[in-house]
Design a protein around this motif. Structure first.
Motif, short mmCIF file in Angstrom:
data_model
loop_
_atom_site.label_atom_id
_atom_site.label_comp_id
_atom_site.label_asym_id
_atom_site.label_seq_id
_atom_site.Cartn_x
_atom_site.Cartn_y
_atom_site.Cartn_z
N PHE A 199 0.81 -1.22 0.00
CA PHE A 199 0.00 0.00 0.00
C PHE A 199 0.84 1.26 0.00
N ASN A 200 1.84 1.35 0.89
CA ASN A 200 2.65 2.57 0.98
C ASN A 200 3.37 2.87 -0.34
N ARG A 201 3.88 1.82 -0.97
CA ARG A 201 4.58 2.02 -2.25
C ARG A 201 3.60 2.49 -3.33
N TYR A 202 2.41 1.96 -3.30
CA TYR A 202 1.39 2.35 -4.29
C TYR A 202 1.09 3.85 -4.19
N ILE A 203 0.85 4.35 -2.98
CA ILE A 203 0.56 5.78 -2.79
C ILE A 203 1.77 6.62 -3.16
N SER A 204 2.96 6.17 -2.78
CA SER A 204 4.18 6.93 -3.08
C SER A 204 4.39 7.07 -4.58
N GLU A 205 4.18 6.00 -5.34
CA GLU A 205 4.40 6.06 -6.78
C GLU A 205 3.38 6.99 -7.46
#
Length: 270
Positions: A199-205
């Motif tokens: 999830f965190n990587r998805y929002i960051s990208e």
């Protein structure tokens, strides 16, 4: 012009042009003034006038863009600061109570667990199983989403992306799950399987991609400070923003901005 008094109209149009050249002042609504002058000069094959009007039109349109972007940036930064201050104050008010409740629940949970654990061990031993063979009490959940749930999450998550809601600060899995009409476990499972990332990587990208596209399109953004760009995409930490940008695009933010500025300069020369 509407009354077909073109000669008198162009007198006023040229007056607007002379005032701009003298004072470098104009209203954005008068941009149309130069479009009419430019069209007329081209129609009459007045090359020098056409070039002059075209250059002036380019100048004022550039100023319009800069003014709009400056105001947008100021309003957005102010909004972010207000929201951040409000959230910080709210968390300060409830922090003590939250910690007290958390500690109380932790103590209660430990007491209940310690009370039930001997009973469970005793019952298992009576059944002929050694206490050392006991496995974990709860197996990790394995979420298998139905087609209906998967399609609903896909549709609502696409709306979330299209409406740029990922730019809001302090997002959490729970908040986005409510937004897309599901629960955090289902949303996490969907992102892990469909997006192939946590999830965190998805929002960051999503956030970093938005900034990269903004820098590539907007010459003003290409000169903005790191702190402003980080706040615009909802990332509070400057260092975290720089680290994410380098990881995702394979170059530093400064290198990317430099490339964008060179591209804009080349376009202006052309």
């Amino acid at each position: 012009m509407a009354k077909h008094r073109e000669q008198e109209s162009f007198t006023f149009f040229r007056k607007v042009d002379s005032l701009y050249k003298k004072y470098h002042f104009f209203f954005p609504e008068l941009t149309e003034n130069y479009k009419i002058l430019l069209k007329n000069a081209r129609k009459k094959s007045h090359i020098n006038e056409a070039l002059s009007f075209a250059n002036t039109l380019h100048e004022i349109e550039k100023i319009n863009i800069e003014d709009r972007h400056y105001l947008f940036t100021q309003f957005e930064v102010e909004r972010i600061n207000i929201e951040y201050a409000s959230i910080t104050q709210r968390y300060k008010d409830i922090f003590a109570a939250l910690m007290t409740v958390s500690i109380f629940l932790l103590i209660l949970t430990i007491k209940v667990y310690l009370k039930k654990k001997p009973e469970k061990t005793y019952n298992v031993v009576l059944a002929g199983v050694g206490a050392d063979e006991l496995g974990p009490d709860v197996s990790p959940p394995k979420w298998t989403l139905s087609t209906e749930i998967r399609n609903r999450i896909r549709k609502n998550l696409q709306e979330f992306e299209d409406e740029k809601e990922f730019l809001k600060p302090n997002l959490s899995l729970k908040k986005i799950a409510i937004r897309v009409g599901t629960n955090p476990n289902y949303l996490s499972s969907y992102i892990n399987t469909e997006k192939e990332m946590h999830f965190n990587r998805y929002i960051s990208e999503l956030r970093i991609k938005y900034i990269a596209e903004l820098l590539a399109k907007d010459p003003i953004a290409a000169h903005q400070k790191t702190e402003v760009l980080a706040k615009l995409c909802g990332i509070a930490s400057r260092s975290n923003f720089l680290k994410l940008f380098s990881e995702i695009y394979g170059m530093s933010l400064q290198e990317y901005q430099h490339q964008c500025r060179e591209k804009f300069a080349a376009n202006d020369r052309f």
